[in-house]
Design an enzyme around this catalytic site. Structure first.
Site, PDB file in Angstrom:
ATOM      1  N   GLU A 114       0.188  19.409   6.420  1.00 44.98           N
ATOM      2  CA  GLU A 114       1.307  19.985   5.673  1.00 44.98           C
ATOM      3  C   GLU A 114       1.092  21.479   5.431  1.00 44.98           C
ATOM      4  O   GLU A 114       2.038  22.263   5.485  1.00 44.98           O
ATOM      5  CB  GLU A 114       1.485  19.244   4.347  1.00 44.98           C
ATOM      6  CG  GLU A 114       2.014  17.823   4.536  1.00 44.98           C
ATOM      7  CD  GLU A 114       2.123  17.047   3.248  1.00 44.98           C
ATOM      8  OE1 GLU A 114       3.052  16.241   3.113  1.00 44.98           O
ATOM      9  OE2 GLU A 114       1.256  17.237   2.365  1.00 44.98           O
ATOM     10  N   GLU A 134       0.021   8.968   5.328  1.00 45.13           N
ATOM     11  CA  GLU A 134       0.301   8.554   3.954  1.00 45.13           C
ATOM     12  C   GLU A 134       0.894   7.149   3.850  1.00 45.13           C
ATOM     13  O   GLU A 134       0.579   6.396   2.915  1.00 45.13           O
ATOM     14  CB  GLU A 134       1.237   9.566   3.280  1.00 45.13           C
ATOM     15  CG  GLU A 134       0.564  10.873   2.873  1.00 45.13           C
ATOM     16  CD  GLU A 134       0.453  11.886   4.000  1.00 45.13           C
ATOM     17  OE1 GLU A 134       0.073  13.034   3.727  1.00 45.13           O
ATOM     18  OE2 GLU A 134       0.763  11.520   5.163  1.00 45.13           O
TER      19      GLU A 134
END
Length: 258
Positions: A114, A134
């Site tokens: 990210e 995730e």
């Protein structure tokens, strides 16, 4: 704020910021997030800095995301409303005013990927792996990972986020996520090379391109509006005249940023 966990090196018009917690896979604690934010603010406030390179120490990992030990211990890991934290959050959204080149010396998974997604260009080591795992932990990439579809085809973005599977640097280049894949010992210099090529161009034109190209993907109507603004600013600037004059005189332009 300790500078031992992050290193800042000025190379002419390029600032190189190195995450320096290799023993913790360069996980983001409060000090490191604050240092990144402070470096961003310094770059934005200095017109002589034309580009920022973000890299990390060690060979195993570029960044493993949030330092969960620091978070569990109650440390501020970027959530409080400070100028540094706000600058860090802008970086993760790709909204830093100067161009940012990511130099992934090692793997970047979860929050580490990210962080790279906030960079404008990404150079990676050929041995690096990437992913947004995730969902495998009952979560989702809430730090900007779902915006990966702004950079790669939708179907591939859905595959990567819904399965959480890891992928190689070669695959990252193939799908258009990475700009260059090189041996690990060439990552930083390749990234600095990109940054220097960017820094050699007219700063107003670069700023216009950075904003408009991103907006063309996320908000085409806003991009059209901002293009009219930038046309008035850039084409009437002293730099535009200097660029044309330097071309005719066969010399390197001297930019003023105005």
């Amino acid at each position: 704020m300790s500078d031992e966990e992050f290193l800042v090196d000025r190379r002419g018009p390029v600032t190189v910021l190195t995450l320096n917690r290799p023993e913790a896979r360069n996980a983001l604690n409060g000090n490191l997030i604050g240092g990144i934010g402070a470096t961003v603010l310094a770059a934005e406030s200095d017109p002589a800095i034309r580009a920022l390179v973000l890299t990390a120490a060690g060979e195993r990992a570029f960044c493993s995301g949030m330092d969960l030990r620091a978070f569990a211990g109650g440390e501020d890991v970027g959530f409080s409303d400070t100028p540094e934290n706000r600058a860090f959050q802008r970086l993760t959204r790709g909204a830093v005013e100067v161009p940012v080149v990511g130099a992934a010396n090692g793997s970047a998974v979860g929050g580490g990927l990210e962080l790279l997604l906030g960079c404008d260009l990404i150079v990676a080591a050929e041995t690096a792996k990437f992913g947004l795992p995730e969902v495998q932990r009952g979560l989702f990439p809430g730090g900007g990972g779902t915006y990966i579809a702004e950079r790669i085809p939708l179907g591939i973005a859905l595959q990567l986020t819904l399965t959480g599977e890891l992928f190689t640097a070669a695959r990252g280049y193939e799908i258009g996520l990475l700009n260059s894949v090189v041996p690990a010992d060439q990552v930083l210099e390749t990234a600095v090379g990109f940054a220097e090529r960017i820094a050699a161009n007219g700063p107003l034109g670069v700023a216009a391109c950075k904003e408009l190209v991103r907006l063309s993907v996320t908000d085409p109507a806003k991009a059209a509006e901002r293009q009219r603004h930038w046309q008035g600013v850039v084409f009437a600037s002293a730099d535009a005249k200097e660029g044309a004059t330097a071309f005719m005189e066969k010399r390197a332009p001297v930019w003023r940023g105005e």
